[in-house]
Design an enzyme around this catalytic site. Structure first.
Site, short mmCIF file in Angstrom:
data_model
loop_
_atom_site.label_atom_id
_atom_site.label_comp_id
_atom_site.label_asym_id
_atom_site.label_seq_id
_atom_site.Cartn_x
_atom_site.Cartn_y
_atom_site.Cartn_z
N GLU B 61 0.81 -1.22 0.00
CA GLU B 61 0.00 0.00 0.00
C GLU B 61 0.84 1.27 0.00
O GLU B 61 0.41 2.30 -0.52
CB GLU B 61 -0.96 0.01 1.19
CG GLU B 61 -2.10 -1.00 1.08
CD GLU B 61 -1.74 -2.38 1.60
OE1 GLU B 61 -0.54 -2.63 1.85
OE2 GLU B 61 -2.65 -3.21 1.75
N PHE B 123 -11.16 -7.80 13.97
CA PHE B 123 -10.07 -8.22 13.08
C PHE B 123 -9.75 -7.10 12.08
O PHE B 123 -10.64 -6.55 11.45
CB PHE B 123 -10.47 -9.50 12.34
CG PHE B 123 -9.43 -9.94 11.34
CD1 PHE B 123 -8.18 -10.35 11.77
CD2 PHE B 123 -9.70 -9.94 9.98
CE1 PHE B 123 -7.21 -10.75 10.85
CE2 PHE B 123 -8.74 -10.33 9.06
CZ PHE B 123 -7.49 -10.73 9.51
N GLN B 124 -8.49 -6.78 11.95
CA GLN B 124 -8.00 -5.72 11.06
C GLN B 124 -8.65 -4.37 11.35
O GLN B 124 -8.87 -3.57 10.44
CB GLN B 124 -8.15 -6.11 9.58
CG GLN B 124 -7.20 -7.23 9.20
CD GLN B 124 -7.05 -7.43 7.70
OE1 GLN B 124 -7.97 -7.16 6.93
NE2 GLN B 124 -5.90 -7.92 7.28
N LYS B 173 -17.13 -1.10 6.31
CA LYS B 173 -17.50 -2.10 5.32
C LYS B 173 -19.00 -2.06 4.99
O LYS B 173 -19.39 -2.04 3.82
CB LYS B 173 -17.13 -3.49 5.84
CG LYS B 173 -17.29 -4.59 4.82
CD LYS B 173 -16.73 -5.91 5.37
CE LYS B 173 -16.74 -6.98 4.29
NZ LYS B 173 -16.22 -8.26 4.79
N MET B 487 24.37 8.64 2.07
CA MET B 487 24.29 9.89 2.83
C MET B 487 24.54 9.64 4.32
O MET B 487 25.17 10.45 5.00
CB MET B 487 22.93 10.55 2.62
CG MET B 487 22.85 11.97 3.13
SD MET B 487 24.07 13.07 2.37
CE MET B 487 23.17 13.66 0.95
#
Lengths: 174, 590
Positions: B61, B123-124, B173, B487
């Site tokens: 993502e 969940f999630q 959802k 760097m």
């Protein structure tokens, strides 16, 4: 120096989180914060007292305006306004000290809202100076608990600053 | 634009979302599906079948957020990304923060657990609204599908209003599944009292600015990303043509002004050109356009342009006076303000060209005495050589970079057009370059897109090779491979007593050529000058994706450099022509 800001916000989920998050992230210090519904439905007024110099407050004001939910920010520090705060204070008393405590309550035009054998709850309303004064006087009884609302205020339409006038009267008197 | 086969007036929340997004002209979405966002992906299926929108499936993502970000930077449109709840949403966080600090308008849409489950540690489930509060311009949780179309319209408006930035919409959802009588809100038809109109320009400040510009004998334009966002390259060119004011740009402002022009001094700041930094230190008037006096630009703030009066133009009032108090503050769109100033200059304040001749001569002397240096090595290739050669072959390309030495060399040596420079500046997000190249290539399918990366940065998002392979995006990936976090190594060498704590990347380094080939991507390893030129040519000409693993001089450092907390005039690593030490170097005209 302490500044007082009067802020109008849209009353939406998360708006207080956004404001407190902004203060935390940018290192501004809140001395007191009072929130409640304002005159318009869906709008809340937040009165906050913030420590900082003029430049800090200017930056804070600009940052607050960047939040989409903020409608208006006014620095009312130097504008004549009615300032009030409410304090509930629970103190210890006994038969010897009760009379003196009641005397202080009377002088400050405060109220006894609960009384027990050895404990007293006093409700006091006034400008922040009065709150500090009564708290100091009650210290010697033994303060058990304190709850304060934080300062709220409205700007005086009369534009008359009573504090300022009081000082003038004293000055003329001498 | 609702789909024809759908006759029922009862629509789902997911339909409302897709319909509203398409009405705003969105053509591409970058994202990755998952449980909580499945209702939206199910709806998306139908919209893609009808060719109304195209979804690009990334491999992580974070890649979706960066791709949407670079899509937006290169087009000026709002970039859109989708992610599911929980880990999907948290994976967007680095990308949203990158967009926030660089003022990029992206719209992040995340799935959320059903409304009944919110707050139950389902969940999630994660509070992505809370997590992203400090890094979004605004955010919403859609609690009622009837609000969907209004929220999307507001989100697009807020994204681009004033100083742009990211907006997040969290969609539970069951909101995507709920059916209701759908009415769409037309784009722009929003009422957001908190979005104040940009204040009209104050003629007094414009007048003061014009007077100061006319009176100045050593003026300098210091231009940042705000100028790119406001599409002001044409009006800035007119101003410079008329008044001959030299220009230095920030990392975000790169490309706003023709970088081949005699008036362009390149980038200023920590790794800016010596002549730009000298010019800032010596100028008597600094005209800041859409720039924010960031610490990497100013060095020690008290000594930044300490002889100069400052005119600061920015659309965000909070930037004006934040770090430096200007003599003239103008809050407004850069293009509009510059156009007002230029009109006034043309009518009432003509330039005195002789007044700034000596200033131009001084700058030109600095430019000759302290050029950017390209180390000449016989045994290995210098990173700078590759960049100069690449730029010669692809002058109109979109360049994305990652973060580190290669980014600073790219900023120094590449000459790009406005909106063709796509780099994570404020946040310095390693792993930005590859997904950014995906976003730019999707937005500009017929243009050359080149990703300049480092071996360490590349490994932060190298899974996106899969996306490039899937869509056969003809991205050219050039890895400046010095086997170090360059760097970090440079700082450890300069400021931490050469204790190289965890900056060496040799052990565990992949064979980048084989890695690309495993994805079916054409790849070359370059380790000498002879095969460099031919491989670059082949890569640019090849119609598909190509990866070049350029194995460069390991111990090359990026100069000039201003040590943190030091004044910009105290640079280390600049040319010393008098002592002849530059003999190992050739200047950048190679």
């Amino acid at each position: 120096m302490k500044h007082t800001l009067s802020v109008l916000v849209q009353d939406e989920a998360g708006v207080l989180s956004r404001i407190s998050g902004l203060f935390a992230r940018r290192g501004f210090n809140i001395a007191s914060l009072a929130v409640g519904p304002a005159e318009q439905i869906g709008v809340s007024r937040i009165t906050m007292v913030v420590q900082g110099d003029n430049r800090t407050i200017e930056q804070l004001t600009k940052q607050l305006y960047k939040l989409v939910n903020i409608l208006n920010v006014q620095d009312v520090t130097n504008i004549p306004s009615v300032e009030r705060e409410l304090m509930l204070i629970k103190i210890q008393i006994n038969s010897q000290t009760r009379t003196e405590a009641l005397e202080i309550v009377r002088i400050f035009r405060a109220k006894i809202v609960d009384i027990a054998e050895d404990l007293l709850i006093i409700e006091v309303t006034g400008d922040p100076g009065k709150i500090v004064a009564i708290e100091q006087l009650l210290t010697k009884f033994g303060i058990i608990e304190i709850a304060r609302t934080g300062k709220i205020l409205l700007v005086r339409t009369s534009k008359i600053n009573t504090e300022y006038l009081k000082n003038r009267v004293v000055a003329y008197g001498t | 634009m609702p789909l024809k086969q759908r006759v029922s007036s009862e629509k789902t929340g997911a339909f409302a979302l897709l319909d509203s997004i398409v009405r705003h002209g969105v053509k591409h979405i970058f994202g990755y599906p998952g449980g909580a966002i499945l209702p939206i992906y199910d709806e998306l299926y139908a919209w893609e079948e009808a060719s109304l929108i195209k979804h690009i499936l990334v491999r992580h993502e974070q890649g979706a957020a960066h791709a949407a970000d670079s899509y937006s930077r290169s087009t000026g449109e709002v970039g859109v990304c989708f992610a599911t709840s929980g880990p999907g949403a948290t994976n967007l966080v680095s990308g949203i923060a990158t967009a926030h600090i660089d003022s990029v308008p992206i719209l992040a849409i995340t799935g959320q657990v059903g409304r009944a489950f919110i707050g139950t540690d389902a969940f999630q489930e994660v509070d992505i609204f809370g997590i992203t509060l400090p890094i979004v311009k605004h955010s919403y949780v859609v609690r009622d599908p009837r609000d969907m179309s209004r929220i999307v319209a507001e989100a697009f408006f807020i994204c681009k209003h004033g100083r742009p930035g990211p907006v997040l919409i969290d969609v539970p959802k069951d909101v995507g599944l709920e059916k209701f009588n759908y009415f769409s809100v037309e784009p722009g038809k929003v009422n957001i009292p908190g979005c104040r109109p940009i204040t009209s320009l104050k003629s007094r400040q414009i007048l003061m600015a014009a007077k100061m510009i006319q009176q100045s004998s050593q003026p300098l334009l210091y231009i940042g990303g705000g100028a790119i966002i406001s599409d002001s390259h044409q009006i800035i060119k007119e101003l410079v043509d008329f008044y001959k004011i030299p220009v230095t740009t920030t990392l975000m402002g790169k490309g706003i002004f023709n970088e081949d022009s005699d008036y362009c001094l390149g980038m200023l700041g920590m790794h800016g050109t010596a002549y730009a930094n000298f010019a800032v230190s010596e100028c008597d008037l600094l005209i800041a356009l859409g720039a924010r006096f960031d610490d990497r630009v100013t060095g020690k703030l008290d000594e930044f342009a300490c002889n100069a009066q400052v005119i600061h133009v920015d659309i965000d009032p909070a930037e004006v006076g934040k770090n430096r108090i200007p003599q003239v503050a103008i809050v407004g769109d850069v293009a509009e303000v510059v156009s007002e100033i230029l009109n006034l200059l043309k009518t009432s304040f003509p330039p005195y060209p002789e007044q700034i001749i000596s200033w131009q001569e001084r700058i030109n002397r600095w430019r000759q005495q302290y050029p950017l240096l390209v180390p000449r090595k016989s045994t290995s290739i210098s990173p700078q050589v590759i960049l100069v050669a690449t730029n010669k072959l692809a002058q109109n390309a979109y360049f994305t970079t990652d973060v580190g030495q290669h980014q600073m060399w790219s900023a120094q040596f590449l000459k790009v057009k406005a909106k063709h420079w796509l780099s994570s500046a404020g946040l310095g997000t390693m792993g930005y370059g590859l997904p950014a190249a995906i976003g730019a290539q999707v937005a500009h399918p017929n243009d050359v897109v080149i990703c300049i990366s480092g071996d360490s940065s590349f490994q932060m998002n190298m899974q996106e090779l899969g996306t490039i392979a899937q869509y056969q995006l003809p991205v050219k990936i050039i890895i400046i491979n010095n086997r170090w976090q360059g760097m970090v190594r440079q700082w450890q060498q300069a400021f931490y007593g050469e204790r190289y704590s965890h900056s060496r990347m040799t052990e565990g380094a992949p064979d980048f050529q084989k890695l690309a080939e495993a994805f079916g991507i054409k790849a070359f390893t370059i380790n000498n000058r002879q095969n460099m030129q031919s491989a670059l040519q082949v890569a640019i000409d090849y119609p598909g994706p190509v990866l070049l693993d350029c194995q460069v001089t390991e111990n090359e450092n990026c100069y000039p450099m201003v040590a943190p907390g030091k004044s910009n005039a105290q640079m280390i690593g600049i040319a010393k022509p008098q002592r002849g030490t530059a003999s190992n170097y050739i200047n950048n005209s190679v």
